[in-house]
Write a protein that holds these residues in place. Structure first.
Motif, PDB file in Angstrom:
ATOM      1  N   GLY A  85       0.834  -1.217   0.000  1.00  0.00           N
ATOM      2  CA  GLY A  85       0.000   0.000   0.000  1.00  0.00           C
ATOM      3  C   GLY A  85       0.858   1.252   0.000  1.00  0.00           C
ATOM      4  N   VAL A  86       1.866   1.297   0.896  1.00  0.00           N
ATOM      5  CA  VAL A  86       2.755   2.468   0.982  1.00  0.00           C
ATOM      6  C   VAL A  86       3.527   2.611  -0.328  1.00  0.00           C
ATOM      7  CG1 VAL A  86       4.790   3.425   2.149  1.00  0.00           C
ATOM      8  CG2 VAL A  86       2.930   2.409   3.493  1.00  0.00           C
ATOM      9  N   GLY A  87       4.028   1.481  -0.854  1.00  0.00           N
ATOM     10  CA  GLY A  87       4.782   1.498  -2.113  1.00  0.00           C
ATOM     11  C   GLY A  87       3.944   2.080  -3.240  1.00  0.00           C
ATOM     12  N   SER A  88       2.680   1.622  -3.329  1.00  0.00           N
ATOM     13  CA  SER A  88       1.788   2.125  -4.381  1.00  0.00           C
ATOM     14  C   SER A  88       1.578   3.621  -4.237  1.00  0.00           C
ATOM     15  CB  SER A  88       0.423   1.429  -4.309  1.00  0.00           C
ATOM     16  OG  SER A  88       0.594   0.046  -4.396  1.00  0.00           O
ATOM     17  N   ALA A  89       1.424   4.087  -2.969  1.00  0.00           N
ATOM     18  CA  ALA A  89       1.191   5.519  -2.734  1.00  0.00           C
ATOM     19  C   ALA A  89       2.406   6.335  -3.183  1.00  0.00           C
ATOM     20  CB  ALA A  89       0.891   5.760  -1.254  1.00  0.00           C
ATOM     21  N   VAL A  90       3.623   5.834  -2.852  1.00  0.00           N
ATOM     22  CA  VAL A  90       4.852   6.545  -3.221  1.00  0.00           C
ATOM     23  C   VAL A  90       4.978   6.618  -4.743  1.00  0.00           C
ATOM     24  CG1 VAL A  90       7.385   6.403  -3.186  1.00  0.00           C
ATOM     25  CG2 VAL A  90       6.077   6.031  -1.073  1.00  0.00           C
ATOM     26  N   VAL A  91       4.751   5.465  -5.405  1.00  0.00           N
ATOM     27  CA  VAL A  91       4.858   5.436  -6.876  1.00  0.00           C
ATOM     28  C   VAL A  91       3.848   6.399  -7.487  1.00  0.00           C
ATOM     29  CG1 VAL A  91       4.461   3.990  -8.918  1.00  0.00           C
ATOM     30  CG2 VAL A  91       5.790   3.098  -6.989  1.00  0.00           C
ATOM     31  N   GLY A  92       2.610   6.386  -6.957  1.00  0.00           N
ATOM     32  CA  GLY A  92       1.543   7.267  -7.469  1.00  0.00           C
ATOM     33  C   GLY A  92       1.911   8.727  -7.302  1.00  0.00           C
ATOM     34  N   ALA A  93       2.395   9.079  -6.094  1.00  0.00           N
ATOM     35  CA  ALA A  93       2.744  10.480  -5.815  1.00  0.00           C
ATOM     36  C   ALA A  93       3.890  10.932  -6.718  1.00  0.00           C
ATOM     37  CB  ALA A  93       3.127  10.623  -4.333  1.00  0.00           C
ATOM     38  N   THR A  94       4.889  10.059  -6.924  1.00  0.00           N
ATOM     39  CA  THR A  94       6.026  10.391  -7.785  1.00  0.00           C
ATOM     40  C   THR A  94       5.548  10.634  -9.213  1.00  0.00           C
ATOM     41  OG1 THR A  94       7.368   8.954  -6.413  1.00  0.00           O
ATOM     42  CG2 THR A  94       8.329   9.614  -8.513  1.00  0.00           C
ATOM     43  N   ALA A  95       4.652   9.772  -9.671  1.00  0.00           N
ATOM     44  CA  ALA A  95       4.137   9.902 -11.044  1.00  0.00           C
ATOM     45  C   ALA A  95       3.407  11.226 -11.212  1.00  0.00           C
ATOM     46  CB  ALA A  95       3.210   8.727 -11.366  1.00  0.00           C
ATOM     47  N   VAL A  96       2.567  11.586 -10.220  1.00  0.00           N
ATOM     48  CA  VAL A  96       1.818  12.848 -10.294  1.00  0.00           C
ATOM     49  C   VAL A  96       2.789  14.027 -10.316  1.00  0.00           C
ATOM     50  CG1 VAL A  96       0.232  14.374  -9.025  1.00  0.00           C
ATOM     51  CG2 VAL A  96      -0.293  11.922  -9.268  1.00  0.00           C
ATOM     52  N   ALA A  97       3.806  13.992  -9.430  1.00  0.00           N
ATOM     53  CA  ALA A  97       4.783  15.080  -9.364  1.00  0.00           C
ATOM     54  C   ALA A  97       5.535  15.224 -10.697  1.00  0.00           C
ATOM     55  CB  ALA A  97       5.773  14.823  -8.216  1.00  0.00           C
ATOM     56  N   ALA A  98       5.905  14.055 -11.290  1.00  0.00           N
ATOM     57  CA  ALA A  98       6.635  14.083 -12.561  1.00  0.00           C
ATOM     58  C   ALA A  98       5.768  14.683 -13.658  1.00  0.00           C
ATOM     59  CB  ALA A  98       7.056  12.658 -12.935  1.00  0.00           C
ATOM     60  N   MET A  99       4.480  14.327 -13.667  1.00  0.00           N
ATOM     61  CA  MET A  99       3.580  14.872 -14.692  1.00  0.00           C
ATOM     62  C   MET A  99       3.451  16.377 -14.555  1.00  0.00           C
ATOM     63  SD  MET A  99       0.588  12.036 -14.886  1.00  0.00           S
ATOM     64  CE  MET A  99      -0.558  13.130 -15.678  1.00  0.00           C
ATOM     65  N   ARG A 100       3.320  16.826 -13.266  1.00  0.00           N
ATOM     66  CA  ARG A 100       3.195  18.292 -13.054  1.00  0.00           C
ATOM     67  C   ARG A 100       4.454  19.029 -13.535  1.00  0.00           C
ATOM     68  NH1 ARG A 100       0.425  18.378  -7.101  1.00  0.00           N
ATOM     69  NH2 ARG A 100      -1.710  18.040  -7.803  1.00  0.00           N
ATOM     70  N   TRP A 101       5.583  18.428 -13.180  1.00  0.00           N
ATOM     71  CA  TRP A 101       6.860  19.055 -13.572  1.00  0.00           C
ATOM     72  C   TRP A 101       6.949  19.142 -15.098  1.00  0.00           C
ATOM     73  CZ3 TRP A 101      10.888  16.780 -16.361  1.00  0.00           C
ATOM     74  CH2 TRP A 101      12.051  17.539 -16.441  1.00  0.00           C
ATOM     75  N   TRP A 102       6.537  18.043 -15.768  1.00  0.00           N
ATOM     76  CA  TRP A 102       6.618  17.984 -17.222  1.00  0.00           C
ATOM     77  C   TRP A 102       5.670  19.013 -17.836  1.00  0.00           C
ATOM     78  CZ3 TRP A 102       9.673  16.484 -20.858  1.00  0.00           C
ATOM     79  CH2 TRP A 102       9.201  16.332 -22.167  1.00  0.00           C
ATOM     80  N   ARG A 103       4.453  19.151 -17.246  1.00  0.00           N
ATOM     81  CA  ARG A 103       3.482  20.111 -17.781  1.00  0.00           C
ATOM     82  C   ARG A 103       4.007  21.546 -17.630  1.00  0.00           C
ATOM     83  NH1 ARG A 103      -2.298  19.198 -15.570  1.00  0.00           N
ATOM     84  NH2 ARG A 103      -2.102  17.348 -16.824  1.00  0.00           N
ATOM     85  N   ARG A 104       4.591  21.831 -16.427  1.00  0.00           N
ATOM     86  CA  ARG A 104       5.129  23.184 -16.207  1.00  0.00           C
ATOM     87  C   ARG A 104       6.210  23.504 -17.247  1.00  0.00           C
ATOM     88  NH1 ARG A 104       4.789  22.214 -10.637  1.00  0.00           N
ATOM     89  NH2 ARG A 104       7.009  21.646 -10.573  1.00  0.00           N
ATOM     90  N   ARG A 105       7.030  22.485 -17.520  1.00  0.00           N
ATOM     91  CA  ARG A 105       8.125  22.688 -18.457  1.00  0.00           C
ATOM     92  C   ARG A 105       7.608  22.945 -19.868  1.00  0.00           C
ATOM     93  NH1 ARG A 105      12.987  18.583 -19.652  1.00  0.00           N
ATOM     94  NH2 ARG A 105      13.724  19.899 -21.341  1.00  0.00           N
ATOM     95  N   VAL A 106       6.571  22.157 -20.256  1.00  0.00           N
ATOM     96  CA  VAL A 106       6.015  22.285 -21.604  1.00  0.00           C
ATOM     97  C   VAL A 106       5.294  23.619 -21.752  1.00  0.00           C
ATOM     98  CG1 VAL A 106       4.260  21.344 -23.161  1.00  0.00           C
ATOM     99  CG2 VAL A 106       5.868  19.814 -21.998  1.00  0.00           C
ATOM    100  N   GLU A 107       4.527  23.990 -20.648  1.00  0.00           N
ATOM    101  CA  GLU A 107       3.693  25.186 -20.746  1.00  0.00           C
ATOM    102  C   GLU A 107       4.476  26.490 -20.499  1.00  0.00           C
ATOM    103  OE1 GLU A 107       0.616  24.371 -17.993  1.00  0.00           O
ATOM    104  OE2 GLU A 107      -0.429  22.977 -19.345  1.00  0.00           O
ATOM    105  N   ALA A 108       5.722  26.379 -19.996  1.00  0.00           N
ATOM    106  CA  ALA A 108       6.501  27.590 -19.682  1.00  0.00           C
ATOM    107  C   ALA A 108       6.773  28.385 -20.966  1.00  0.00           C
ATOM    108  CB  ALA A 108       7.835  27.185 -19.046  1.00  0.00           C
ATOM    109  N   PRO A 109       6.607  29.735 -20.895  1.00  0.00           N
ATOM    110  CA  PRO A 109       6.835  30.541 -22.098  1.00  0.00           C
ATOM    111  C   PRO A 109       8.287  30.431 -22.577  1.00  0.00           C
ATOM    112  CG  PRO A 109       6.479  31.924 -20.148  1.00  0.00           C
ATOM    113  CD  PRO A 109       6.272  30.522 -19.730  1.00  0.00           C
ATOM    114  N   ALA A 110       8.394  30.349 -23.846  1.00  0.00           N
ATOM    115  CA  ALA A 110       9.740  30.186 -24.400  1.00  0.00           C
ATOM    116  C   ALA A 110      10.575  31.418 -24.130  1.00  0.00           C
ATOM    117  CB  ALA A 110       9.623  29.956 -25.918  1.00  0.00           C
ATOM    118  N   GLY A 111      11.832  31.253 -23.980  1.00  0.00           N
ATOM    119  CA  GLY A 111      12.728  32.374 -23.754  1.00  0.00           C
ATOM    120  C   GLY A 111      12.950  32.534 -22.281  1.00  0.00           C
TER     121      GLY A 111
END
Lengths: 193, 125
Positions: B99-125
């Motif tokens: 259960g704890v392992g699944s929660a950690v993996v889930g939280a990491t995945a969500v954090a990675a997605m947010r980071w990736w979205r911020r990077r993609v959506e960040a204005p160029a320059g």
């Protein structure tokens, strides 16, 4: 529409309730559950009747027992013997029935022959053979011990748990009951000569 | 051993409930009367066992009432539920770690997605 309602007449020994039938019943297969009921109701009814001594009351007890069986079937361990499990549920339902009617004391009385409660099935004594008559003549506590152990195969521990007495006390009753039963049968065979 | 003693012990001997059966067995081997008493007891036990199939049959109405009680659904689902619950109860540590392992993996995945979205959506320059 159901067309098979006759309980099966079977020979002594196992009823033919095999693991596969129990497994299918636990999965909720209606045909398997029906088969299970038809195979087991005869013995379950006679057990209830021998404890409560009245046909209508025995029917209520058996019906209550099967309600519990259907409810508890998911928790039944398949390696256990289904029939012993069922019989224990019937015994428990029958004893609860007697408790509610203030008659539980009847089945736990031991040895006091003067205070002996007659077997409530005694009116059918003419239908019985020597063994049933001798069984009916035992004090109720001893009769219950023989009935549950030697007729229906519950262990002394299970009987003690159901009656609320120690396993050792069950064994003492059982051994006394067998001696008295043997004596009654010997006496009967002398009387018939 | 005397015959009276042997006959006191026979009812318990039938269940193998006798700790010291040796002396009784020696007596039974040499006393035909007591051996016959034991045989009578054994026959009585066989007849008692046969009583479960002798006597009244339940009425057809009772059997029909019981058949009508058969649940049409639900037993199979409850068996599955009982198995899952039983498995959790049998291995609580393993389920807690999973259960704890699944929660950690889930939280990491969500954090990675947010980071990736911020990077993609960040204005160029």
């Amino acid at each position: 529409m159901r067309n098979r309602v006759e309980p099966r007449r079977v020979g002594p020994g196992d009823l033919g309730v095999d693991r596969e039938l129990v497994r299918r019943s636990r999965r909720g297969d209606p045909a398997a559950l029906e088969e299970l009921v038809l195979l087991t109701t005869g013995r379950a009814y006679r057990l209830a009747l021998r404890i409560v001594g009245d046909r209508d009351e025995a029917e209520d007890v058996v019906q209550e027992a099967y309600v519990r069986v259907f409810r508890a079937l998911p928790r039944f361990r398949e390696e256990a013997r289904f029939e012993t499990w069922l019989h224990r549920i019937v015994v428990n339902a029958a004893l609860n029935h007697l408790r509610k009617r203030g008659r539980f004391g009847e089945v736990v009385q031991v040895d006091d022959l003067d205070a002996q409660t007659p077997d409530r099935g005694a009116e059918r004594a003419e239908d019985r053979d020597a063994l049933e008559r001798a069984l009916a003549a035992l004090p109720p506590g001893q009769r219950t011990a023989v009935l549950l152990k030697d007729v229906y195969d519950l262990s002394c521990r299970e009987i003690g748990e159901e009656l609320g007495i120690e396993e050792g006390a069950v064994k003492v009753r059982l051994h006394r009951a067998r001696k008295r039963l043997r004596a009654l049968l010997d006496q009967g065979s002398v009387d018939e000569m | 051993m005397r015959c009276e003693q042997a006959r006191e012990l026979i009812p318990a001997y039938l269940d193998d409930a006798l700790h010291a059966a040796g002396a009784l067995e020696v007596h039974l081997a040499t006393c035909a009367d007591c051996a016959r008493v034991l045989a009578d007891y054994r026959r009585m036990l066989e007849e008692l066992r046969a009583l479960r199939d002798r006597g009244e049959e339940p009425s057809i109405e009772l059997v029909e009432r019981i058949l009508a009680l058969i649940p049409t659904t639900g037993i199979g689902a409850r068996v599955l539920g009982t198995r899952v619950l039983g498995s959790v109860q049998a291995h609580p540590v393993a389920y807690a770690v999973a259960g704890v392992g699944s929660a950690v993996v889930g939280a990491t995945a969500v954090a990675a997605m947010r980071w990736w979205r911020r990077r993609v959506e960040a204005p160029a320059g």
